[in-house]
Scaffold this motif. Sequence first.
Motif, PDB file in Angstrom:
ATOM      1  N   VAL A   1      10.284   5.214  -4.971  1.00 29.28           N
ATOM      2  CA  VAL A   1       9.320   4.330  -4.289  1.00 29.28           C
ATOM      3  C   VAL A   1       8.440   3.642  -5.337  1.00 29.28           C
ATOM      4  CG1 VAL A   1       7.359   4.232  -2.696  1.00 29.28           C
ATOM      5  CG2 VAL A   1       9.334   5.668  -2.141  1.00 29.28           C
ATOM      6  N   LEU A   2       7.999   4.397  -6.341  1.00 27.17           N
ATOM      7  CA  LEU A   2       7.137   3.800  -7.369  1.00 27.17           C
ATOM      8  C   LEU A   2       7.913   2.801  -8.241  1.00 27.17           C
ATOM      9  CD1 LEU A   2       4.951   6.913  -8.282  1.00 27.17           C
ATOM     10  CD2 LEU A   2       4.173   4.835  -7.140  1.00 27.17           C
ATOM     11  N   ASP A   3       9.225   3.041  -8.432  1.00 27.71           N
ATOM     12  CA  ASP A   3      10.046   2.057  -9.148  1.00 27.71           C
ATOM     13  C   ASP A   3      10.092   0.742  -8.368  1.00 27.71           C
ATOM     14  OD1 ASP A   3      10.611   3.770 -11.203  1.00 27.71           O
ATOM     15  OD2 ASP A   3      12.605   4.332 -10.472  1.00 27.71           O
ATOM     16  N   TYR A   4      10.256   0.864  -7.055  1.00 28.12           N
ATOM     17  CA  TYR A   4      10.286  -0.333  -6.191  1.00 28.12           C
ATOM     18  C   TYR A   4       8.961  -1.084  -6.304  1.00 28.12           C
ATOM     19  CZ  TYR A   4       9.730  -2.986  -1.861  1.00 28.12           C
ATOM     20  OH  TYR A   4       9.467  -3.980  -0.950  1.00 28.12           O
ATOM     21  N   VAL A   5       7.866  -0.327  -6.278  1.00 27.28           N
ATOM     22  CA  VAL A   5       6.535  -0.929  -6.364  1.00 27.28           C
ATOM     23  C   VAL A   5       6.350  -1.623  -7.714  1.00 27.28           C
ATOM     24  CG1 VAL A   5       4.090  -0.320  -6.529  1.00 27.28           C
ATOM     25  CG2 VAL A   5       5.492   0.658  -4.723  1.00 27.28           C
ATOM     26  N   GLN A   6       6.822  -0.971  -8.762  1.00 30.60           N
ATOM     27  CA  GLN A   6       6.703  -1.563 -10.095  1.00 30.60           C
ATOM     28  C   GLN A   6       7.409  -2.920 -10.134  1.00 30.60           C
ATOM     29  OE1 GLN A   6       8.840   0.632 -13.116  1.00 30.60           O
ATOM     30  NE2 GLN A   6       7.605  -0.249 -14.760  1.00 30.60           N
TER      31      GLN A   6
ATOM     32  N   VAL B   1      -1.514  10.712   3.256  1.00 34.90           N
ATOM     33  CA  VAL B   1      -2.584   9.907   2.649  1.00 34.90           C
ATOM     34  C   VAL B   1      -2.643   8.541   3.331  1.00 34.90           C
ATOM     35  CG1 VAL B   1      -3.512   9.029   0.475  1.00 34.90           C
ATOM     36  CG2 VAL B   1      -2.149  11.119   0.463  1.00 34.90           C
ATOM     37  N   LEU B   2      -1.457   7.979   3.590  1.00 39.16           N
ATOM     38  CA  LEU B   2      -1.435   6.664   4.259  1.00 39.16           C
ATOM     39  C   LEU B   2      -2.012   6.756   5.669  1.00 39.16           C
ATOM     40  CD1 LEU B   2       1.934   5.000   3.162  1.00 39.16           C
ATOM     41  CD2 LEU B   2      -0.372   4.676   2.248  1.00 39.16           C
ATOM     42  N   ASN B   3      -1.842   7.920   6.335  1.00 41.75           N
ATOM     43  CA  ASN B   3      -2.418   8.075   7.684  1.00 41.75           C
ATOM     44  C   ASN B   3      -3.924   7.821   7.675  1.00 41.75           C
ATOM     45  OD1 ASN B   3       0.013   8.750   8.743  1.00 41.75           O
ATOM     46  ND2 ASN B   3      -0.334  10.969   8.694  1.00 41.75           N
ATOM     47  N   VAL B   4      -4.577   8.189   6.571  1.00 39.67           N
ATOM     48  CA  VAL B   4      -6.039   8.046   6.491  1.00 39.67           C
ATOM     49  C   VAL B   4      -6.438   6.565   6.423  1.00 39.67           C
ATOM     50  CG1 VAL B   4      -8.088   8.597   5.084  1.00 39.67           C
ATOM     51  CG2 VAL B   4      -6.257  10.286   5.311  1.00 39.67           C
TER      52      VAL B   4
ATOM     53  N   VAL C   1       0.870  -1.185   0.000  1.00 42.40           N
ATOM     54  CA  VAL C   1       0.000   0.000   0.000  1.00 42.40           C
ATOM     55  C   VAL C   1       0.908   1.236   0.000  1.00 42.40           C
ATOM     56  CG1 VAL C   1      -1.844   1.250   1.192  1.00 42.40           C
ATOM     57  CG2 VAL C   1      -1.770  -1.256   1.295  1.00 42.40           C
ATOM     58  N   VAL C   2       0.814   1.987  -1.086  1.00 37.44           N
ATOM     59  CA  VAL C   2       1.737   3.092  -1.324  1.00 37.44           C
ATOM     60  C   VAL C   2       0.999   4.425  -1.268  1.00 37.44           C
ATOM     61  CG1 VAL C   2       3.459   3.967  -2.963  1.00 37.44           C
ATOM     62  CG2 VAL C   2       2.748   1.576  -3.044  1.00 37.44           C
ATOM     63  N   GLY C   3       1.696   5.469  -0.848  1.00 38.09           N
ATOM     64  CA  GLY C   3       1.078   6.802  -0.892  1.00 38.09           C
ATOM     65  C   GLY C   3       1.915   7.797  -0.118  1.00 38.09           C
TER      66      GLY C   3
ATOM     67  N   LEU D   1       3.477  -1.277   4.064  1.00 40.37           N
ATOM     68  CA  LEU D   1       3.216   0.153   3.869  1.00 40.37           C
ATOM     69  C   LEU D   1       4.428   0.792   3.199  1.00 40.37           C
ATOM     70  CD1 LEU D   1       1.598   1.409   7.209  1.00 40.37           C
ATOM     71  CD2 LEU D   1       0.575   1.507   4.932  1.00 40.37           C
ATOM     72  N   CYS D   2       4.213   1.493   2.101  1.00 38.53           N
ATOM     73  CA  CYS D   2       5.319   2.156   1.395  1.00 38.53           C
ATOM     74  C   CYS D   2       5.056   3.655   1.342  1.00 38.53           C
ATOM     75  CB  CYS D   2       5.449   1.639  -0.028  1.00 38.53           C
ATOM     76  SG  CYS D   2       5.759  -0.101  -0.152  1.00 38.53           S
TER      77      CYS D   2
END
Length: 223
Positions: free
Chosen positions: A58-63, A34-37, A28-30, A47-48
Amino acid sequence: MTVVAVGPGDPQMLTLRGRQAIEDADLVVGFKTVLNVVEQWVKQGELCPMSYRDQEEVLDYVQEQVRQGKSCVVCAWGDLNVSAKELLERVHRRAEHVELVPGVSSIQFACARAGIYMEDSLFITLHKRADTGSDLDELLHHLIQGMRNIILLPRPFDLMPALIGANLIEAGIPNARPVIVYQRLTLDGEQSWQGTLGELAASTEEYSDLSILVFLRPNQEPD
Ligand SMILES: C[S@@+](CC[C@H](N)C(=O)[O-])C[C@H]1O[C@@H](n2cnc3c(N)ncnc32)[C@H](O)[C@@H]1O
């Protein structure tokens, strides 16, 4: 990859579909705020958190994780079709198929609080990295035309409400033009202020980065 819009801040405004996607996700990225919500709905996922500075990494890692078969949810504030283009484009660049789960926007809350309708309104965002010159020209044009309510997102922190007010007056909009400022809609400390453009321009208040300006259409016909 799935993009889930989390709503304007109150966790209760997350959709059931969005919550399900977050519960099922491996990642779960953000942005941190936003992640606090949604943190409370993350069951098993990693959690990323990302910041404006490291979002590409971070998005490269997620990809890479998605390539390895993991499911990933990228969380977007408010609704994902409202002033979230830069984030959405970053996600689209990294995945062939992206599922979009829309949500509730802060501008819907601004409409609800002001008692106005989207179909009578125009939405302009200054909250972007790109040049805002043409947006300001359009804002001026529509304020003069007066055909629609205008819902305006400022840009933290160089194009905030007081400066917008001063710029509009300098461009010829009358001091007496009414304006509403909503801050932190649905969150603790939510505020609304109503006054004139002149008062806004003269204000020394520190506005929240979660602020929305609403200019009501002049001489609104009663429904
Ligand atoms: C990058 S835009 C994202 C908007 C978001 N996608 C939405 O639908 O609400 C962020 C801007 O939206 C506005 N905003 C978002 N949430 C807000 C809130 N709870 N109260 C007031 N303004 C808010 C502020 O102008 C903020 O600078």
